[in-house]
Design a protein around this motif. Structure first.
Motif, short mmCIF file in Angstrom:
data_model
loop_
_atom_site.label_atom_id
_atom_site.label_comp_id
_atom_site.label_asym_id
_atom_site.label_seq_id
_atom_site.Cartn_x
_atom_site.Cartn_y
_atom_site.Cartn_z
N ASP A 23 0.82 -1.21 0.00
CA ASP A 23 0.00 0.00 0.00
C ASP A 23 0.85 1.26 0.00
O ASP A 23 0.34 2.36 -0.16
CB ASP A 23 -0.91 0.02 1.23
N ASN A 100 -1.45 4.47 -1.23
CA ASN A 100 -2.87 4.49 -1.58
C ASN A 100 -3.73 4.72 -0.34
O ASN A 100 -3.23 4.86 0.77
CB ASN A 100 -3.28 3.22 -2.33
N ASN A 102 -5.63 2.82 1.39
CA ASN A 102 -5.61 1.80 2.43
C ASN A 102 -4.47 1.98 3.43
O ASN A 102 -4.58 1.59 4.58
CB ASN A 102 -5.49 0.40 1.80
#
Length: 296
Positions: A23, A100, A102
């Motif tokens: 991520d 990102n 997340n």
């Protein structure tokens, strides 16, 4: 609105497929440039947020078709909606962080917390910052983030997140002080809240809603009051904000040679080709075809 106008890179396929499940990835800028010297020199978008910290070097960074100089001791923020490309001169060094939603969402109570930061709003004018006065502090912070990333341990990841949030908060505070003095800032909190909500609504509805009165109705205030508040914060009218956002989307779509002018006009809810072309030329000085050729 889904935008398939130009290449959209995932968080990790910019370099290799080994990191595809991550991520967040952190690179030394010089290594990143040497591994993919040509990929980032053409217009593209990301499916992630990006932070670019330049220690040394020069170049040009185009964000949503506006050119910004790259010089030593500067910082750039990009959100996933923005179209950008860059060209670095040899010897450019620094750090690059791709992450990102997340990555920080599991660390925060408010999943939409990133939306509170002006530099992630998608407005290119808030994307670049000079770090001359705080370079050593920021360089040290990026070094810590980089080495925490290399450790790849759970607590190190949390340490990275804490450092990044600290970086965001410091940048936002700097931006507030730059735009408003303290007394003015306190007096205009309500105005800023209205304008921020206006910008969010425009981002969501600009294709089908083009009238200031439509946004005033959604915000439960009069069009005149909304216009006054907008001018105070942004220096332009509500109509101009809406129009600028439509033009930006026109430009983003025109970058893709596979989309016809007719398809773009239809996607942006213009009555016909001719109306789209007149609107674009009136606001940019170029026809859609001229802009497309110029952007290659």
């Amino acid at each position: 609105m889904e935008n398939n106008s130009i290449p959209i890179y995932n968080i990790c396929n910019l370099l290799d497929n080994n990191n595809i499940t991550q991520d967040c990835v952190v690179y030394r800028l010089e290594e990143y440039i040497s591994n993919r010297p040509n990929m980032v020199s053409s217009p593209h978008r990301h499916a992630f947020y990006q932070i670019l910290f330049v220690s040394e070097g020069k170049g040009v960074h185009s964000i949503d078709f506006e050119k910004f100089s790259i010089e030593e001791k500067c910082l750039f923020y990009l959100n996933p909606s923005q179209v950008h490309k860059w060209e670095f001169e040899p010897g450019t060094t620094g750090f690059l962080i791709n992450f990102n939603d997340n990555f920080l969402r599991t660390f925060l109570v408010n999943p939409n917390y990133l939306n509170e930061f002006t530099f992630f709003s998608g407005n290119a004018h808030y994307s670049k910052f000079s770090c001359e006065k705080c370079y050593e502090t920021l360089h040290s912070k990026f070094e810590k983030i980089y080495y925490a990333y290399l450790e790849n341990q759970p607590l190190q990841k949390d340490y990275m997140k804490a450092l990044m949030l600290e970086l965001f908060l410091e940048t936002q505070l700097f931006l507030v002080k730059k735009v408003f003095d303290i007394e003015e800032h306190n007096e205009t909190k309500g105005t800023q809240f209205i304008v921020k909500n206006l910008e969010r609504l425009i981002e969501k509805h600009f294709v089908e809603k083009r009238l200031p009165s439509e946004y005033a109705e959604m915000l439960h205030i009069t069009p005149n009051h909304l216009n006054t508040q907008c001018k105070k914060v942004l220096g332009i009218t509500v109509g101009e904000v809406i129009r600028n956002r439509v033009i930006l989307e026109c430009k983003r779509l025109l970058v893709n040679a596979d989309l016809t002018i007719t398809e773009i006009a239809y996607e942006l809810d213009f009555k016909n080709n001719a109306y789209f072309s007149r609107f674009f030329k009136k606001n940019t000085g170029l026809s859609p075809e001229e802009f497309r050729k110029q952007s290659k």
